[in-house]
Motif scaffolding. Structure first.
Motif, mmCIF file in Angstrom:
data_model
loop_
_atom_site.group_PDB
_atom_site.id
_atom_site.type_symbol
_atom_site.label_atom_id
_atom_site.label_comp_id
_atom_site.label_asym_id
_atom_site.label_seq_id
_atom_site.Cartn_x
_atom_site.Cartn_y
_atom_site.Cartn_z
ATOM 1 N N VAL A 184 0.578 -0.969 -0.026
ATOM 2 C CA VAL A 184 0.076 -0.022 0.137
ATOM 3 C C VAL A 184 0.881 1.327 0.273
ATOM 4 N N ALA A 185 0.659 2.024 -1.103
ATOM 5 C CA ALA A 185 1.612 3.599 -1.120
ATOM 6 C C ALA A 185 0.697 4.674 -0.495
ATOM 7 N N ILE A 186 1.409 5.295 0.221
ATOM 8 C CA ILE A 186 0.793 6.449 0.672
ATOM 9 C C ILE A 186 1.086 7.745 -0.015
ATOM 10 N N VAL A 187 0.511 8.357 -0.505
ATOM 11 C CA VAL A 187 0.889 9.404 -1.545
ATOM 12 C C VAL A 187 0.276 10.758 -0.925
ATOM 13 N N GLY A 188 0.793 11.877 -1.636
ATOM 14 C CA GLY A 188 0.141 13.319 -1.459
ATOM 15 C C GLY A 188 1.170 14.363 -1.332
ATOM 16 N N ARG A 189 1.017 15.407 -1.224
ATOM 17 C CA ARG A 189 1.821 16.424 -1.352
ATOM 18 C C ARG A 189 2.405 16.666 0.063
ATOM 19 N N PRO A 190 3.629 17.538 0.375
ATOM 20 C CA PRO A 190 4.199 17.643 1.683
ATOM 21 C C PRO A 190 3.182 18.490 2.585
ATOM 22 N N ASN A 191 3.591 18.113 3.911
ATOM 23 C CA ASN A 191 3.080 18.824 5.003
ATOM 24 C C ASN A 191 1.514 18.423 5.200
ATOM 25 N N VAL A 192 1.170 17.379 4.394
ATOM 26 C CA VAL A 192 -0.325 16.945 4.770
ATOM 27 C C VAL A 192 -0.622 16.102 5.845
ATOM 28 N N GLY A 193 0.546 15.518 6.473
ATOM 29 C CA GLY A 193 0.638 14.554 7.753
ATOM 30 C C GLY A 193 0.803 13.022 7.254
ATOM 31 N N LYS A 194 1.496 12.821 5.902
ATOM 32 C CA LYS A 194 1.589 11.520 5.690
ATOM 33 C C LYS A 194 2.372 10.699 6.643
ATOM 34 N N SER A 195 3.533 11.251 6.932
ATOM 35 C CA SER A 195 4.529 10.574 7.782
ATOM 36 C C SER A 195 3.803 10.385 9.099
ATOM 37 N N ALA A 234 -4.420 13.767 -7.934
ATOM 38 C CA ALA A 234 -5.677 13.189 -8.345
ATOM 39 C C ALA A 234 -5.893 12.978 -9.940
ATOM 40 N N ASN A 235 -5.455 13.853 -10.718
ATOM 41 C CA ASN A 235 -5.475 13.696 -12.255
ATOM 42 C C ASN A 235 -4.715 12.171 -12.557
ATOM 43 N N LEU A 236 -3.632 11.743 -11.938
ATOM 44 C CA LEU A 236 -2.765 10.533 -12.260
ATOM 45 C C LEU A 236 -3.560 9.582 -11.549
ATOM 46 N N LEU A 237 -4.230 9.611 -10.301
ATOM 47 C CA LEU A 237 -4.877 8.646 -9.640
ATOM 48 C C LEU A 237 -6.125 8.021 -10.223
ATOM 49 N N ARG A 238 -6.863 9.165 -10.936
ATOM 50 C CA ARG A 238 -8.038 8.783 -11.686
ATOM 51 C C ARG A 238 -7.894 7.845 -12.871
ATOM 52 N N ARG A 239 -6.642 7.624 -13.112
ATOM 53 C CA ARG A 239 -6.502 7.035 -14.564
ATOM 54 C C ARG A 239 -6.178 5.438 -14.167
ATOM 55 N N VAL A 240 -5.909 5.207 -12.795
ATOM 56 C CA VAL A 240 -5.587 3.769 -12.618
ATOM 57 C C VAL A 240 -6.423 2.954 -12.337
ATOM 58 N N ASP A 241 -6.266 1.544 -12.304
ATOM 59 C CA ASP A 241 -7.010 0.569 -12.255
ATOM 60 C C ASP A 241 -6.855 -0.182 -10.955
ATOM 61 N N LYS A 242 -6.667 0.700 -9.784
ATOM 62 C CA LYS A 242 -6.234 -0.004 -8.422
ATOM 63 C C LYS A 242 -7.157 0.935 -7.428
ATOM 64 N N PRO A 243 -7.515 0.161 -6.346
ATOM 65 C CA PRO A 243 -7.967 1.180 -5.414
ATOM 66 C C PRO A 243 -7.505 2.132 -4.640
ATOM 67 N N VAL A 244 -8.396 3.255 -4.860
ATOM 68 C CA VAL A 244 -7.712 4.530 -4.416
ATOM 69 C C VAL A 244 -8.486 4.996 -3.214
ATOM 70 N N LEU A 245 -8.075 5.227 -2.107
ATOM 71 C CA LEU A 245 -8.815 5.842 -0.877
ATOM 72 C C LEU A 245 -8.355 7.342 -0.495
ATOM 73 N N LEU A 246 -9.284 8.116 -0.535
ATOM 74 C CA LEU A 246 -8.938 9.346 -0.168
ATOM 75 C C LEU A 246 -9.092 9.507 0.993
ATOM 76 N N ALA A 298 -2.728 -0.900 -3.666
ATOM 77 C CA ALA A 298 -3.714 0.268 -3.486
ATOM 78 C C ALA A 298 -2.764 1.357 -2.883
ATOM 79 N N ILE A 299 -3.671 2.622 -3.152
ATOM 80 C CA ILE A 299 -3.179 3.754 -2.725
ATOM 81 C C ILE A 299 -3.915 4.478 -1.925
ATOM 82 N N ILE A 300 -3.296 5.061 -0.673
ATOM 83 C CA ILE A 300 -4.200 5.970 0.044
ATOM 84 C C ILE A 300 -3.495 7.489 -0.198
ATOM 85 N N PHE A 301 -4.343 8.277 -0.616
ATOM 86 C CA PHE A 301 -3.983 9.369 -0.958
ATOM 87 C C PHE A 301 -4.424 10.611 -0.013
ATOM 88 N N ILE A 302 -3.509 11.275 0.864
ATOM 89 C CA ILE A 302 -3.748 11.933 1.886
ATOM 90 C C ILE A 302 -3.692 13.432 1.551
#
Length: 434
Positions: free
Chosen positions: A5-16, A104-116, A85-89
């Motif tokens: 499971v990959a955790i993605v998102g821009r900096p400073n949103v609290g991923k770590s 989001a533009n990238l994630l909308r095109r993938v055929d994998k579970p994406v949880l926002l 699967a990807i968790i987008f924070i």
């Protein structure tokens, strides 16, 4: 082997913070390694009995918006490439940003579970503000607060439900040896030198690791599945993130093998990237053989080999009982010695010690060297046994297990290694109430 499971998102949103919150959960993480490549993190998790690995991909920004866009494309695409699967924070405090829209533009095109996951939702006002994230076009979102764990349970419940089921390998009889290491360390050349011109291959089996190949090797009396992780797709798009990509591939290979053949470049040394792959294998309780490749390229003096080996053992303390083989795939120097060593490590990992023999030897050692008193309490160990697990784990039964300190655990581990030869294999020791 679990999902990734990959955790993605821009900096400073609290991923770590979200990642660290998960690894502190009693139900969740078994282990974590920080700094796998720069500020990325790796962890093994178990939520409601479903095992998976977490990759925190870190921050992306390196200056201007144009540089950011290039970085975000590479990083997120790498995560998408390997993850199940990807968790987008995102951050409710800042609302939807152009950076969020890029992801989001990238994630909308993938055929994998994406949880926002909308982070920092710690009051009702922020809960109402989170509605704007519907505009990202990723469907329903999960309001969470990674600082206190609010909402993460619902998110993880949805995650494990969305993860694809990984089918068990059909062929589980043969040992599985994974060749891992940094890019350009000589993994492909090592495998090619093993299979040789005669190609003693029965069949190629597509493994659960994407684009990795299990080669069934049968030569010189050895038979095993060799997991090749050397092939890396779309190199032109990886560039400086090659290390991140190789670590994600190594995670899969390590989790799906019995013994790791860790190949390093002698001219580069046992650097941080190699060390982190080593600790991934150790914390996954896999057998380990360190192969120092390109040994023919070094200028050598009388003690060069001993000094190099001593340097590696200092870096891997306290787990120093690991075989180190100096090889050259170019000249085929000690290449088959490496395989002999890997087979021996596999045998060590599979070794079962009879309970009576284990007690006869270990209780005599414990009687001569009992656990030191702690807070005025004396620990008396009465019985020990090897647990029925795929790798060596031992339970010692005593009156006060909570008073056994780490130095004594290491003492018992060293004695187990000395008496029963567990070279190259991590050992787990547990103390139970008698």
């Amino acid at each position: 082997m679990g999902n990734i499971v990959a955790i993605v998102g821009r900096p400073n949103v609290g991923k770590s913070t979200f990642f660290n919150r998960l690894i502190q959960r009693r139900e969740a993480i078994i282990d974590s390694v920080s700094g796998v490549t720069r500020d990325r993190h790796y962890g093994k998790s178990d939520w409601n009995g479903h095992k998976f690995s977490l990759i925190d991909t870190g921050g992306y920004v390196k200056g201007s918006d144009d540089v950011f866009e290039a970085e975000i494309d590479k990083q997120v695409e790498l995560a998408i490439e390997e993850a199940d699967a990807i968790i987008f924070i995102v951050d409710v405090e800042t609302g939807v940003t152009s950076m969020d829209e890029e992801v989001a533009n990238l994630l909308r095109r993938v055929d994998k579970p994406v949880l926002l996951a909308v982070n920092k939702v710690d009051n009702n006002k922020r809960l109402a503000n989170a509605v704007e994230f519907y505009s990202l076009g990723l469907g329903d979102y999960f309001p969470i607060a990674s600082t206190n764990g609010s909402g993460t349970g619902d998110l993880l419940d949805a995650l494990v439900e969305a993860l694809p089921v990984i089918e068990e390998e059909e062929d589980t009889e043969l040992p599985r040896f994974a060749v891992v290491g940094r890019p350009n360390a000589g993994k492909s050349s090592f495998i090619n030198s093993l299979i040789g011109e005669d190609r003693y291959i029965v069949t190629d089996i597509a493994g659960t690791t994407r684009d990795s190949i299990d080669t069934r090797y049968n030569r010189f009396g050895f038979e095993f599945n060799l997991v090749d992780t050397a092939g890396i797709r779309r190199k032109s798009k990886v560039k400086e993130n090659l290390e991140f990509y190789s670590v994600m591939r190594s995670v899969r290979a390590i989790e799906n093998c019995d013994v790791c053949l860790l190949v390093l470049d002698a001219t580069r040394g046992f650097d941080g990237q190699v060390q982190n792959i080593f600790w991934l294998a150790q914390r996954n309780s896999k057998g380990i053989v360190i192969l120092v490749n390109k040994w023919d390229l070094l200028d050598k003096e009388t003690n060069t080999l001993k000094d190099y080996e001593a340097m590696i053992r200092r870096e891997i303390e306290p787990f120093t009982d690991v075989p180190i083989v100096f090889i050259s795939v170019l000249t085929k120097q000690r290449v088959f010695k490496a395989i002999e060593t890997a087979v021996k490590v596999f045998e060590n990992r599979s070794k079962k010690i009879k309970t009576r023999l284990l007690n006869d030897i270990m209780l005599a050692i414990i009687e001569k060297n009992p656990p030191p008193a702690y807070k005025g309490k004396y620990v008396k160990i009465k019985f020990c046994t090897q647990l029925p697990t795929p790798h060596p784990q031992f339970a010692f039964f005593c009156n006060l297990p909570q008073y056994v300190r780490d130095p004594y655990k290491r003492f018992l581990e060293n004695k187990l290694r000395q008496e029963f030869d567990f070279q190259g294999v991590p050992i787990s020791i547990f103390f139970r109430k008698k």
